[in-house]
Design a protein around this motif. Structure first.
Motif, PDB file in Angstrom:
ATOM      1  N   SER A 139       0.842  -1.195   0.000  1.00  0.00           N
ATOM      2  CA  SER A 139       0.000   0.000   0.000  1.00  0.00           C
ATOM      3  C   SER A 139       0.876   1.244   0.000  1.00  0.00           C
ATOM      4  O   SER A 139       2.050   1.201   0.401  1.00  0.00           O
ATOM      5  CB  SER A 139      -0.927   0.024   1.220  1.00  0.00           C
ATOM      6  OG  SER A 139      -0.172   0.199   2.417  1.00  0.00           O
ATOM      7  N   SER A 173       0.206   3.865   1.870  1.00  0.00           N
ATOM      8  CA  SER A 173       0.327   4.290   3.265  1.00  0.00           C
ATOM      9  C   SER A 173       1.414   3.488   3.977  1.00  0.00           C
ATOM     10  O   SER A 173       2.180   4.034   4.777  1.00  0.00           O
ATOM     11  CB  SER A 173      -1.013   4.130   3.987  1.00  0.00           C
ATOM     12  OG  SER A 173      -1.448   2.779   3.949  1.00  0.00           O
ATOM     13  N   GLN A 182       2.122  10.110   2.846  1.00  0.00           N
ATOM     14  CA  GLN A 182       1.520   9.280   1.813  1.00  0.00           C
ATOM     15  C   GLN A 182       1.355  10.037   0.511  1.00  0.00           C
ATOM     16  O   GLN A 182       1.529   9.480  -0.579  1.00  0.00           O
ATOM     17  CB  GLN A 182       0.166   8.749   2.284  1.00  0.00           C
ATOM     18  CG  GLN A 182      -0.517   7.828   1.273  1.00  0.00           C
ATOM     19  CD  GLN A 182      -1.803   7.229   1.803  1.00  0.00           C
ATOM     20  OE1 GLN A 182      -2.022   7.164   3.009  1.00  0.00           O
ATOM     21  NE2 GLN A 182      -2.662   6.781   0.902  1.00  0.00           N
ATOM     22  N   ARG A 221      -3.935   0.440  -8.462  1.00  0.00           N
ATOM     23  CA  ARG A 221      -4.454   0.929  -7.193  1.00  0.00           C
ATOM     24  C   ARG A 221      -5.870   0.433  -6.963  1.00  0.00           C
ATOM     25  O   ARG A 221      -6.649   0.293  -7.903  1.00  0.00           O
ATOM     26  CB  ARG A 221      -4.482   2.463  -7.162  1.00  0.00           C
ATOM     27  CG  ARG A 221      -3.146   3.150  -6.969  1.00  0.00           C
ATOM     28  CD  ARG A 221      -2.334   3.215  -8.214  1.00  0.00           C
ATOM     29  NE  ARG A 221      -1.396   4.344  -8.207  1.00  0.00           N
ATOM     30  CZ  ARG A 221      -0.513   4.550  -9.156  1.00  0.00           C
ATOM     31  NH1 ARG A 221      -0.431   3.738 -10.199  1.00  0.00           N
ATOM     32  NH2 ARG A 221       0.299   5.602  -9.092  1.00  0.00           N
ATOM     33  N   LYS A 270      -8.194  -1.676  -1.478  1.00  0.00           N
ATOM     34  CA  LYS A 270      -7.537  -2.656  -0.618  1.00  0.00           C
ATOM     35  C   LYS A 270      -6.015  -2.567  -0.659  1.00  0.00           C
ATOM     36  O   LYS A 270      -5.332  -3.267   0.083  1.00  0.00           O
ATOM     37  CB  LYS A 270      -7.981  -4.060  -1.021  1.00  0.00           C
ATOM     38  CG  LYS A 270      -9.468  -4.316  -0.793  1.00  0.00           C
ATOM     39  CD  LYS A 270      -9.835  -5.747  -1.146  1.00  0.00           C
ATOM     40  CE  LYS A 270     -11.308  -6.013  -0.896  1.00  0.00           C
ATOM     41  NZ  LYS A 270     -11.687  -7.408  -1.245  1.00  0.00           N
ATOM     42  N   GLY A 271      -5.473  -1.722  -1.535  1.00  0.00           N
ATOM     43  CA  GLY A 271      -4.024  -1.591  -1.622  1.00  0.00           C
ATOM     44  C   GLY A 271      -3.577  -1.518  -3.066  1.00  0.00           C
ATOM     45  O   GLY A 271      -4.319  -1.052  -3.933  1.00  0.00           O
TER      46      GLY A 271
END
Length: 286
Positions: A22, A24, A34, A55, A58-59
């Motif tokens: 991800s 983040s 981020q 993207r 969920k990631g």
């Protein structure tokens, strides 16, 4: 193409996103915002004129081009680590960071079994002990080695037998003789330790608790939750425990050291691997 250079920051960005799954997570790993990760990824994709990660809420998942960049970035990271090692060798200062992955109880044995002596002898060496599942790559910024039972090597790694770790069945004085606690391995549920209660009782064992770590199981057994198969190096000298199994019923499990071929020439890997081989008996036998 956008006017920019492909640099080391692009390598770190690519690997951070791939390893955390991800933006983040990559931001936390790189210790930046981020939004900065997003801008840098967009700029990199514009420069390469391709999409590297898909993207979603969920990631992110790498595309075909992304997987190529991740693989090549990993190679460059390993080469950078080798450069550091070679420079240290030239200066006769072997050291740097080495990650050691394993179950928590095996890592605890290293700490109680003489790791402090090793670090005093090698003042330039830093050991990062990382507990968890054996699915992690043995390259992640720094060279690594793993300590695992009955686990297939991953990511081009290979395994070397360290030795036999004896296990036996223990209980507390107030334990119900028909109740068990047992190991639990989601990645390899058929391993010998997880299956032991059923095998020993021919399928009649009543398992009330399962855990990944032997230290947790020892605490459970000591508190009367049930019988449990435990490493003798932990349990044999614990006054709260009574060994139930006879010496002939001792269970021997093979402990392996997992190594990555790209790190074999690393002095820090060689130093710790040698120490593990020489110290194995003191670390893992009763």
């Amino acid at each position: 193409m956008t006017e920019r250079d492909f640099d080391w920051d692009d390598i770190k960005l690519t690997l951070a996103i791939a390893r955390t799954g991800s933006l983040s997570g990559a931001a936390r790993l790189l210790e930046i915002d981020q939004s900065t990760v997003g801008r840098r990824l967009t700029a990199l994709e514009a420069y390469l004129e391709t999409t590297l990660f898909k993207r979603s809420k969920k990631g992110v998942l790498p595309t075909g081009a992304g997987r190529i960049l991740i693989a090549r970035s990993g190679e460059m990271e390993r080469q950078a680590g080798a450069i550091v090692d070679e420079v240290r060798i030239a200066e006769k200062r072997p050291g740097g960071v080495l990650r050691v992955l394993g179950n928590q109880w095996t890592l605890d044995r290293l700490v109680t079994g003489g790791l402090s002596d090793l670090l005093r002898q090698q003042p330039e060496l830093e050991i990062n002990l990382i507990s968890g599942r054996p699915g992690a790559s043995l390259w992640h910024r720094h060279p690594s080695l793993g300590l695992w039972f009955e686990t297939a090597p991953l990511d081009r790694s290979f395994q070397v037998k360290l030795g036999v770790v004896p296990f036996a069945v223990y209980k507390a004085s107030n334990a119900d003789p028909d109740v068990w606690v047992s190991f639990h391995d989601e990645d390899n549920p058929a391993n010998s330790a997880s299956q032991f209660p059923a095998l020993r009782t021919r399928g009649t064992a009543r398992v009330r608790m399962r855990a990944v770590d032997a230290g947790t199981l020892l605490t459970a057994v000591a508190n009367g939750l049930g019988l449990g198969l435990l490493p003798m190096c932990l349990a044999e000298r614990d006054p709260r425990l009574i060994r139930v199994s006879a010496p002939s019923e001792q269970v021997d499990r093979q402990l392996y050291m997992h190594l990555h071929p790209d790190s074999l020439n690393s002095p820090r890997v060689q130093i710790v691997a040698k120490w593990l081989r020489e110290s194995f008996s003191d670390l893992f036998t009763p």
